[in-house]
Write an enzyme that holds these catalytic residues in place. Structure first.
Site, PDB file in Angstrom:
ATOM      1  N   LYS A 283      24.635 -37.159 -10.007  1.00 31.02           N
ATOM      2  CA  LYS A 283      25.457 -36.675  -8.900  1.00 31.02           C
ATOM      3  C   LYS A 283      25.828 -37.847  -7.994  1.00 31.02           C
ATOM      4  O   LYS A 283      25.010 -38.714  -7.698  1.00 31.02           O
ATOM      5  CB  LYS A 283      24.688 -35.633  -8.075  1.00 31.02           C
ATOM      6  CG  LYS A 283      24.596 -34.271  -8.716  1.00 31.02           C
ATOM      7  CD  LYS A 283      23.897 -33.291  -7.784  1.00 31.02           C
ATOM      8  CE  LYS A 283      23.822 -31.905  -8.393  1.00 31.02           C
ATOM      9  NZ  LYS A 283      23.112 -30.957  -7.526  1.00 31.02           N
ATOM     10  N   GLU A 369      20.213 -14.478  -8.656  1.00 25.57           N
ATOM     11  CA  GLU A 369      20.110 -13.450  -7.626  1.00 25.57           C
ATOM     12  C   GLU A 369      19.526 -12.152  -8.170  1.00 25.57           C
ATOM     13  O   GLU A 369      18.762 -11.458  -7.463  1.00 25.57           O
ATOM     14  CB  GLU A 369      21.486 -13.189  -7.006  1.00 25.57           C
ATOM     15  CG  GLU A 369      22.011 -14.305  -6.137  1.00 25.57           C
ATOM     16  CD  GLU A 369      22.697 -15.414  -6.924  1.00 25.57           C
ATOM     17  OE1 GLU A 369      23.122 -16.406  -6.303  1.00 25.57           O
ATOM     18  OE2 GLU A 369      22.806 -15.285  -8.166  1.00 25.57           O
ATOM     19  N   ARG A 397      26.207 -10.253  -6.970  1.00 29.20           N
ATOM     20  CA  ARG A 397      25.751 -10.502  -8.336  1.00 29.20           C
ATOM     21  C   ARG A 397      24.521  -9.665  -8.682  1.00 29.20           C
ATOM     22  O   ARG A 397      24.171  -9.534  -9.859  1.00 29.20           O
ATOM     23  CB  ARG A 397      25.440 -11.989  -8.515  1.00 29.20           C
ATOM     24  CG  ARG A 397      26.639 -12.894  -8.348  1.00 29.20           C
ATOM     25  CD  ARG A 397      26.214 -14.339  -8.076  1.00 29.20           C
ATOM     26  NE  ARG A 397      25.473 -14.929  -9.161  1.00 29.20           N
ATOM     27  CZ  ARG A 397      25.988 -15.732 -10.103  1.00 29.20           C
ATOM     28  NH1 ARG A 397      27.270 -16.020 -10.075  1.00 29.20           N
ATOM     29  NH2 ARG A 397      25.244 -16.234 -11.035  1.00 29.20           N
TER      30      ARG A 397
END
Length: 637
Positions: A283, A369, A397
């Site tokens: 990243k 979730e 979700r």
């Protein structure tokens, strides 16, 4: 072209990129990285993930025939370099701005975005659907899904992989491994092995070996299979993906084009069956401040390219998220049964502060979730008090789990719903629009919304005290309105609102974040001779029917105001008024909600104004209800 001649200027679309000599791609990638940094420094946005896939983006568009070949970016915020390459460079500095480019992939924006993605873990499912559609139509396009390692923590990704392995459709999944450290060290040997196992020679040899093995007795077949799997997993890893039916290739260095290009060409030309290419990236690659602090540069405000210093808010008012975190810590200090659950958003929800104080009582379940909600339900069955802190848009979700695992069993899971309402630059995909509607229809659910940051503290205390049923409280993104905060939150009486301002003609019944706008609108209406009451409903469920009846009885006009979709608080109020007969007595009722359309990215205040939920919109609606001209001037100090 010489080394000094810019290459990016000559590439408007991927066809132009594919005309470059392969030796020029290193220079091109460097220029693409610089352009990404420059653009995001102006607009803000998700920087680290995009910088990590610059070489991968270059290689994918160079090797595959996009847009004919379908390239799907999971999540979407890693797709800024992709947007620059695919005809959108001239608008890249409008990223996440009103009328500009979306911060995510978007089908309506470009033919190079075959699938919109802003949440997570959807790419393999969508890609498999495209691959099967291709097979049904007798086509030959290639489908490539780029999924990050964080997105692989969601069960949906594995459901899709399991289905893909069963269907055996030709599908390429690129696993961008930039955080989980699931890979062994990468380098020349692993790149060499990846080239071998992705080559046609090896895959043909492997298929031949399988055909020979099928002619052998079962005992020898199973021994040969185990030997081959052990050998490949010893050198390359990937046994899990092989068991799901994918042909595993990797790991390879995602920043080394000499490693990437031959492997991608090999998997491009493979025959049937799904393939997973394991690519290791970093990243923030190529920009020192982002490399040094990947978390802080995941999403950034505008920043100075030279120093990396980000623009900071000048507001002295604490954010709602910070107020929630501090209030929860206070409650947890008094009750050791309080625990907290987040789905890969400890910083975004403020639970990183809670984890710093109570590391053994805070649980980050990853981008999962559904699991997080049922995990919280399990905690509740054993007498603990779980607070599930999840953004409104992400809680969608896990709706089945909210219904089946929490509500039906009447378990006291407490949902702290952050980012309720409009969220600005992240646009429609991240707006918290529907939680009031989808929670308030559930039996025995306590549904609250904080009108200011002090009320949020009281709602944290209220939820902590509710021990016989599920509850939820919503609050918006950003700073509060600047009210004085109590020493500690105090539990509210369930189902009771409050009146902040008394009037006689118009009643504004506000639910949640639009309370401040309602108070401002009341001042404007008073200036025009319209005596106005302002009430804070606090609860969508159970409704304060006594308060609603009083407002209906004592006023000509009743406006409900909420930063949520229709079907929520206003609909509940209307249903009660209809049942009570108030509408038969001539009461003029208007429900102000989000409009029945998705609003693209803009400043939050502009989105609220567009929806008619700011003070001016409330005043206009009040005048319209009275049948009067809505042309009013703003109140001046």
């Amino acid at each position: 072209m010489t080394r000094e001649t810019p290459l990016l200027d000559a590439v408007r679309v991927p066809d132009d990129l594919r005309r470059l000599d392969q030796k020029q791609l290193r220079q091109f990638a460097d220029e693409l990285r610089s352009e990404t940094i420059s653009a995001v420094s102006v607009t803000g946005g998700h920087l680290g993930a995009g910088l990590g896939v610059v070489e991968l983006t270059t290689a994918l568009h160079y090797v595959f025939d996009t847009p004919r070949d379908r390239l799907i970016w999971d999540v979407g915020h890693q797709a800024y370099p992709h947007k620059i390459i695919t005809g959108r460079r001239d608008r890249i500095r409008t990223l996440r701005q009103a009328g500009g480019l979306s911060g995510f992939t978007k089908r309506a924006e470009s033919e190079y975005d075959p699938f919109g993605a802003a949440h997570s873990s959807t790419s393999i499912s969508a890609g498999l659907g495209m691959a099967v559609a291709r097979d049904l139509a007798g086509g030959d396009v290639r489908v490539i899904c780029v999924i990050g390692d964080g997105a692989m923590s969601a069960g949906m990704a594995y459901e899709a992989m399991n289905n893909a392995g069963h269907l055996k459709s030709r599908l390429i999944v690129v696993l961008n491994d930039n955080d989980m450290s699931i890979a062994p060290p990468v380098g020349a040997l692993s790149a060499h092995l990846a080239r071998i196992v992705s080559s046609n020679t090896y895959s043909r040899f492997r298929r031949l070996g399988k055909r020979i093995a099928e002619a052998l007795p079962r005992f020898f077949r199973e021994k040969l299979k185990l030997t081959e799997e052990f050998a490949r997993s010893f050198w390359t890893g990937g046994t899990l993906f092989e068991e799901l039916g994918f042909y595993y290739v990797g790991p390879i260095d995602g920043h080394n084009l000499d490693h990437l290009l031959p492997v991608l060409k090999n998997v491009r030309d493979m025959g049937n069956g799904p393939v997973l290419v394991h690519v290791v990236t970093q990243k923030g690659k190529g920009y020192a401040p982002a490399e040094a602090s990947a978390d802080k540069y995941h999403g950034v405000a505008k920043f100075d390219v030279v120093t990396g210093k980000q623009a900071k808010s000048t507001a002295n008012v604490p954010s709602y998220t910070k107020v929630f975190a501090n209030a929860l810590i206070q409650e947890a200090e008094a009750d050791d049964r309080i625990v907290a659950v987040t789905a890969a958003m400890p910083g975004g929800t403020g639970l990183d502060r809670f984890a710093g104080r109570f590391p053994d009582r805070c649980f980050d379940v990853g981008i999962a979730e559904q699991h997080g909600v049922t995990f919280a339900a399990g905690l509740a069955t054993e007498g603990y008090k779980p607070f599930a802190a999840i953004y409104s848009t992400f809680l969608q979700r896990a709706y089945d789990q909210v219904v089946h695992d929490v509500a039906i069993q009447r378990l006291p899971v407490r949902f702290a719903i952050d980012r309720a309402g409009y969220v600005g630059a992240d646009g429609a995909t991240h707006a918290g629009s529907f939680d009031v509607a989808y929670l308030s229809c559930l039996p025995d659910f306590v549904v609250m919304a904080a009108g200011d940051e002090a009320e949020l503290m009281h709602m944290v205390a209220t939820a902590a005290a509710i021990d016989d049923r599920p509850s939820a409280f919503r609050y918006p993104r950003g700073e509060g309105v600047g009210v004085d905060l109590p020493e500690r939150g105090v539990p509210l009486e369930i189902g009771r609102g409050r009146i902040l301002r008394e009037g006689t003609k118009i009643a504004l019944l506000c639910y949640g974040s639009r309370l401040s706008a309602g108070l401002t609108a009341a001042e404007e209406l008073e200036a025009h001779g319209l005596s106005t009451t302002v009430a804070d409903a606090r609860f969508a469920k159970p409704l304060d029917t006594d308060l609603i009846d009083r407002l209906a009885r004592e006023h000509e006009v009743l406006l409900t105001v909420e930063e949520g979709a229709s079907g929520g608080f206003g609909s509940l109020v209307l249903a009660h008024l209809a049942t009570a007969g108030a509408l038969d007595r001539g009461l003029r009722v208007r429900t102000l909600t989000m409009p029945d359309r998705f609003i693209d990215q803009a400043k939050p205040d502009a989105m609220v104004a567009d929806a008619g939920l700011d003070s001016a919109g409330i005043v206009t609606a009040a005048f319209a209800a009275l049948g009067r001209d809505a042309a009013v001037t703003p109140l001046r100090a």
